[in-house]
Design a protein around this motif. Structure first.
Motif, PDB file in Angstrom:
ATOM      1  N   GLU A 358       0.942  -1.150   0.424  1.00  0.00           N
ATOM      2  CA  GLU A 358       0.071  -0.096  -0.097  1.00  0.00           C
ATOM      3  C   GLU A 358       0.840   1.049  -0.286  1.00  0.00           C
ATOM      4  O   GLU A 358       2.266   1.499   0.533  1.00  0.00           O
ATOM      5  CB  GLU A 358      -0.981   0.532   0.916  1.00  0.00           C
ATOM      6  CG  GLU A 358      -2.123  -0.896   1.308  1.00  0.00           C
ATOM      7  CD  GLU A 358      -2.875  -1.296   2.409  1.00  0.00           C
ATOM      8  OE1 GLU A 358      -3.249   0.169   2.934  1.00  0.00           O
ATOM      9  OE2 GLU A 358      -3.035  -1.934   3.361  1.00  0.00           O
ATOM     10  N   ALA A 359       0.837   2.268  -0.834  1.00  0.00           N
ATOM     11  CA  ALA A 359       1.303   3.144  -1.059  1.00  0.00           C
ATOM     12  C   ALA A 359       0.683   4.391  -1.514  1.00  0.00           C
ATOM     13  O   ALA A 359      -0.420   5.113  -1.227  1.00  0.00           O
ATOM     14  CB  ALA A 359       2.611   3.032  -2.124  1.00  0.00           C
ATOM     15  N   ASN A 360       1.173   6.158  -0.225  1.00  0.00           N
ATOM     16  CA  ASN A 360       0.653   6.998  -0.367  1.00  0.00           C
ATOM     17  C   ASN A 360       1.709   7.893  -1.417  1.00  0.00           C
ATOM     18  O   ASN A 360       2.779   8.312  -0.101  1.00  0.00           O
ATOM     19  CB  ASN A 360      -0.163   7.560   0.850  1.00  0.00           C
ATOM     20  CG  ASN A 360      -1.041   6.483   1.003  1.00  0.00           C
ATOM     21  OD1 ASN A 360      -2.241   7.069   0.734  1.00  0.00           O
ATOM     22  ND2 ASN A 360      -0.894   5.398   2.269  1.00  0.00           N
ATOM     23  N   GLU A 361       1.918   8.546  -1.785  1.00  0.00           N
ATOM     24  CA  GLU A 361       2.556   9.047  -2.154  1.00  0.00           C
ATOM     25  C   GLU A 361       1.973  10.592  -3.157  1.00  0.00           C
ATOM     26  O   GLU A 361       1.218  10.668  -3.026  1.00  0.00           O
ATOM     27  CB  GLU A 361       3.513   9.095  -3.273  1.00  0.00           C
ATOM     28  CG  GLU A 361       3.839   7.331  -3.573  1.00  0.00           C
ATOM     29  CD  GLU A 361       3.770   6.576  -5.259  1.00  0.00           C
ATOM     30  OE1 GLU A 361       4.160   7.800  -6.159  1.00  0.00           O
ATOM     31  OE2 GLU A 361       4.446   5.218  -4.831  1.00  0.00           O
ATOM     32  N   GLU A 362       3.126  11.819  -2.303  1.00  0.00           N
ATOM     33  CA  GLU A 362       2.775  13.229  -2.553  1.00  0.00           C
ATOM     34  C   GLU A 362       3.839  13.489  -3.779  1.00  0.00           C
ATOM     35  O   GLU A 362       5.786  13.418  -3.198  1.00  0.00           O
ATOM     36  CB  GLU A 362       2.273  13.634  -1.320  1.00  0.00           C
ATOM     37  CG  GLU A 362       1.714  13.276  -0.266  1.00  0.00           C
ATOM     38  CD  GLU A 362       1.418  14.159   0.713  1.00  0.00           C
ATOM     39  OE1 GLU A 362       1.683  15.317   1.003  1.00  0.00           O
ATOM     40  OE2 GLU A 362       1.273  13.452   2.230  1.00  0.00           O
ATOM     41  N   ASN A 363       2.829  14.432  -4.652  1.00  0.00           N
ATOM     42  CA  ASN A 363       4.071  15.832  -5.266  1.00  0.00           C
ATOM     43  C   ASN A 363       3.618  16.221  -5.098  1.00  0.00           C
ATOM     44  O   ASN A 363       2.882  17.109  -6.155  1.00  0.00           O
ATOM     45  CB  ASN A 363       4.572  15.295  -6.480  1.00  0.00           C
ATOM     46  CG  ASN A 363       5.232  15.601  -7.526  1.00  0.00           C
ATOM     47  OD1 ASN A 363       5.676  16.472  -6.717  1.00  0.00           O
ATOM     48  ND2 ASN A 363       5.836  14.838  -8.206  1.00  0.00           N
ATOM     49  N   ARG A 364       4.551  17.971  -4.404  1.00  0.00           N
ATOM     50  CA  ARG A 364       4.213  19.041  -4.420  1.00  0.00           C
ATOM     51  C   ARG A 364       4.928  19.912  -4.801  1.00  0.00           C
ATOM     52  O   ARG A 364       6.829  20.246  -4.836  1.00  0.00           O
ATOM     53  CB  ARG A 364       3.910  19.319  -2.988  1.00  0.00           C
ATOM     54  CG  ARG A 364       2.925  18.813  -2.208  1.00  0.00           C
ATOM     55  CD  ARG A 364       1.430  19.279  -2.380  1.00  0.00           C
ATOM     56  NE  ARG A 364       0.421  18.512  -1.075  1.00  0.00           N
ATOM     57  CZ  ARG A 364       0.033  17.710  -1.495  1.00  0.00           C
ATOM     58  NH1 ARG A 364      -0.243  16.459  -2.958  1.00  0.00           N
ATOM     59  NH2 ARG A 364      -1.052  16.909  -0.646  1.00  0.00           N
TER      60      ARG A 364
END
Length: 803
Positions: A358-364
């Motif tokens: 399970e992955a949670n990725e963010e790119n700001r």
């Protein structure tokens, strides 16, 4: 040298004049309200008996040019439904003349009976570029810039690897209004996929860039030009759009302009919210120190992209010949991904393994570009411009992963995190001088300085006993300083009425210093190079033209390649950058032939030390399958392009393009050169139907054959799009479109087979389709609009190299 603020030192260039004659008649057509008259018929007639010699139509700015090669006196006749005909005084045979501003008078009786409509062709060929008139395609309304680009001839968009190609080559420089869009390749694709196409007027495909452009961009330049207005009073347009695929999308945009006396202000705001569903299948065969592992991964990926754009500009006319301007633009991108994947593996040593991740990725991403410009005209023939840009860029990419691994006799649970943060500070200044020495020769020259610096902090940590412990193999800090000094000179020489020569020379000095906290000095590179360009254009007759060109270009590594980032597709598969790659040099020869509206183009390109993206390697010690850019030995590309717009009848027009490719690619894998020879072709056809005066329909079909990108084989794709448009006399427009009706163009099958090195890679990535979109666009204020030239930024190259 690390510099935050930039001061320019300007030199003077001396020219020697050559006096040659030109037989061109030119002018600009306006109506009584000082509004340019577009698409008017301009005829060159014999003065004695009105026999037609040649003709053309005015541009969107009301301008026209005609060659006067007649053997007796002539007249110019301008006509357009709704206006009274204009006929000039007799003009001496074989001479050139600038008629200046020509005013035509509205014909009231004709207007009461006729509605005048005109349109530029979808595709226009010029000496160094192909121009796509986006406003003439129904499918642009309510759509995004990326979808418009993907249907554009010569352009390829690889959604699985986030690569943008031009005529079969990677390394494209993407610009909006002559300003580079500097960001990571994946962010750039997401940005274009959320950018509303409603305000795009043209897309310029500059396959042979002249010397005034930066030498960066081995495949050429894609310049997206947006609509802009200039009229006394307030005017603008607002719009909203909504779409549905597997998940919803919606957005809105506002463009506004105001001009009064010497003041001109403009602003743009837009937002797009895009929820998608992107399933992926990933199969590999790999060997880790004698352990043969075959894995199949099935992923459910649910990304969300929120994009917010803002721009504000202000110009002030200091006098009739001087304009001072400032512009600030901001882009804020939010990319979130929640994914669930299950990997089934067969290990020769450990038996069957099941990984659930399970992955949670963010790119700001935040990008702010500030520009100050000064433009001065010494005369109608000589102009100078000064530009200074400051670019602030910050990218944050935190991600966390939860992994459950099950074997025949064990169960393991583990968590790990990765993050990358890259702030950049870029300062660019340039000066450009343009001078027409006489009717036959025009010269351009300029200088440019660019200073860039970043600090890149990357971190990977594994959870051990409820604490995250950094992995030293992937945790590091990088510092970069880069300086580029450039100067150029180019000239246009109209040798005679049929032959034109355009040539230029650009010099760039490049310094790059890259330091790793763990490994010390990675790069200390200083090098200066000349980049020549030459173009020859020969008009065979009124219907035929032949062009020949040569350019030398360079493709410097993008900042996010030099500043490594990490993306774990699963616990054993890592996508990252490569700070060891060096620039690629490109030599390109091109020739094209035009007969009426039919265009044929041949291009040969040779790349030294090309960079091939997404090359997989096995790290035995870390038990990782690493995918990253890798330097190759060389690449040669041959392409033949044919474009044929046709008018079937007064309600049906079509534009057709066919591109044939042949590649010789030599990637280097593990120190060994792999020779890859292959061919490919692309075909596209667009059909536009006029249902009534204010209703149109458009159908577009594209087919891309299988092709090779380094050692990766990309499968065939095809797609069908459909659009309907309804316009009202008020200027309001409503458009409905369906993109990729059969969900075939958005499926990306890839394969790489080098089993002798223990690697087999098979990937199928499915971006969302079909997508149904509804767009509403409403103008307001003064609709009698006249275009104002956009300021040209000095940081064209720097705004892209985050790719």
């Amino acid at each position: 040298m690390k510099t935050k603020y930039l001061f320019l030192c300007i030199g003077a260039f001396l020219y020697s004049q050559v006096s040659l004659a030109q037989k061109t008649i030119r002018g600009t057509v306006y109506d009584e309200n000082e509004i340019p008259v577009a698409f008017a018929n301009v005829l060159l007639l014999q003065a004695r008996d009105s026999t037609l010699i040649t003709g053309t139509i005015t541009t969107a700015n009301g301008e026209f040019e005609l060659e006067n090669s007649a053997s007796e006196d002539v007249v110019i006749k301008i006509s357009l439904l709704g206006y009274k005909d204009f006929v000039s005084s007799p003009i001496v045979a074989g001479t050139g003349l600038d008629l200046g501003t020509i005013k035509v008078v509205t014909d009231i009786e004709a207007l009461s009976e006729v509605v005048v409509r005109g349109a530029l062709p979808l595709i226009q060929q010029k000496i160094d570029r192909t121009v796509v008139n986006v406003q003439n395609t129904v499918l642009s309304a309510g759509n995004t810039a990326l979808n418009v680009l993907s249907r554009t001839p010569l352009v390829t968009i690889n959604r699985s690897t986030n690569q943008i190609g031009l005529m079969g080559k990677q390394g494209v420089l993407v610009m909006i209004n002559d300003k580079e869009v500097r960001m990571d390749q994946a962010d750039l694709v997401a940005y274009l996929d959320a950018l509303p196409a409603a305000n795009i007027e043209t897309i310029e495909l500059i396959t042979a860039p002249p010397a005034r452009y930066d030498a960066q961009g081995g495949a050429g330049i894609i310049n997206i030009k947006t609509r802009n207005i200039d009229t006394d009073g307030l005017s603008g347009r607002y719009g909203t759009n909504a779409g549905i695929g597997k998940r919803p999308k919606f957005g809105g945009n506002l463009s506004i302009s105001w001009k009064k006396n010497r003041w001109y202000m403009y602003g743009n705001l837009s937002t797009n919210q895009n929820f998608t569903l992107e399933p992926a299948r990933y199969f590999t065969e790999k060997s880790f120190s004698g352990d043969q592992v075959n894995s199949e991964l099935i992923a459910d990926r649910r990304p969300y992209v929120g994009l917010y754009n803002g721009e504000f500009g202000l110009d002030y006319d200091l006098g009739e010949k001087t304009i001072l301007g400032t512009n600030i633009s901001m882009m804020n991108s939010i990319w979130d991904l929640a994914s669930y994947s299950e990997t089934n593996s067969e290990s020769s040593l450990r038996g069957t393994l099941i990984d659930i991740t399970e992955a949670n990725e963010e790119n700001r991403l935040l990008r702010v570009v500030s520009n100050i410009s000064l433009r001065h005209s010494f005369s109608s023939d000589t102009q100078i411009s000064f530009d200074y840009d400051n670019i602030q860029f910050n990218r944050k990419n935190p991600s966390d992963y939860k992994v459950l691994r099950e074997g025949q006799d064990f169960i393991e649970r583990s968590n790990f995190i990765s993050s990358a943060e890259t702030p950049l500070d870029i300062n660019v200044g340039k000066v450009d001088l343009t001078s027409r020495l006489n009717e036959a020769i025009q010269l351009e020259t300029g200088v440019k300085l660019a200073f860039s610096s970043f600090t890149n902090n990357v971190r990977v940590a594994n959870e051990i006993n409820d604490e995250f412990v950094e992995d030293p193999a992937f945790t590091d800090s990088f510092e970069m300083d880069e300086e580029i000094y450039a100067a150029y000179i180019s000239g246009d020489w109209q040798i005679n009425e049929d032959l034109m020569l355009k040539s230029g020379l650009r010099y760039e000095y490049y310094y790059l210093n890259l330091i790793s906290q763990n490994d010390g000095q990675l790069t200390d590179r200083r090098r200066g190079r000349f980049f020549p360009s030459a173009y020859l254009s020969y008009r065979i007759n009124d219907n035929s033209e032949w062009n020949l060109s040569y350019v030398k270009r360079i493709q410097r590594p993008g900042f996010t390649t030099l500043a490594p980032w990490f993306y774990f597709f699963d616990q054993n598969t890592l996508f990252t950058g490569n700070p060891t790659v060096i620039p690629t040099l490109t030599n390109q020869f091109q020739t094209d032939f035009r007969y009426k509206t039919f265009n044929l183009r041949f291009q040969y390109t040779h790349d030294d030390l090309p960079v091939f993206n997404w090359i997989p390697e096995v790290d035995d010690a870390a038990q990782l399958f690493i995918v990253r850019p890798v330097q190759g030995e060389s690449m040669e590309t041959l392409s033949l392009t044919a474009n044929a717009p046709l008018r079937i009848n007064n309600w049906w027009t079509t534009d057709n393009s066919l591109i044939l490719y042949y590649f010789k690619q030599r990637p280097i894998i593990g120190g060994e050169v792999f020779q890859q020879n292959s061919g490919a072709f692309n075909f596209s056809t667009t059909h536009s139907f006029t249902i009534s005066d204010n209703q149109e329909m458009e159908i577009s079909f594209n087919y891309n054959s299988p092709y090779r990108d380094g050692i990766i084989q990309v499968g065939a794709r095809y797609g069908l799009d459909l659009g309907f448009s309804k316009k009202w006399d008020s200027g309001t427009a409503l458009t409905f479109s369906v993109t990729d009706i059969f969900n075939t163009m958005t499926r990306w099958p890839l394969e790489m087979d080098i089993r002798d090195r223990g690697i087999f890679y098979e990937w199928e990535y499915d971006t969302e389709a079909p997508v149904f979109r509804l767009n509403l666009s409403v103008p307001f204020g003064n609709r009698n609009l006249k275009k104002r030239a956009k300021n040209r930024s000095g940081s064209e190259e720097e705004q892209r190299r985050l790719n």
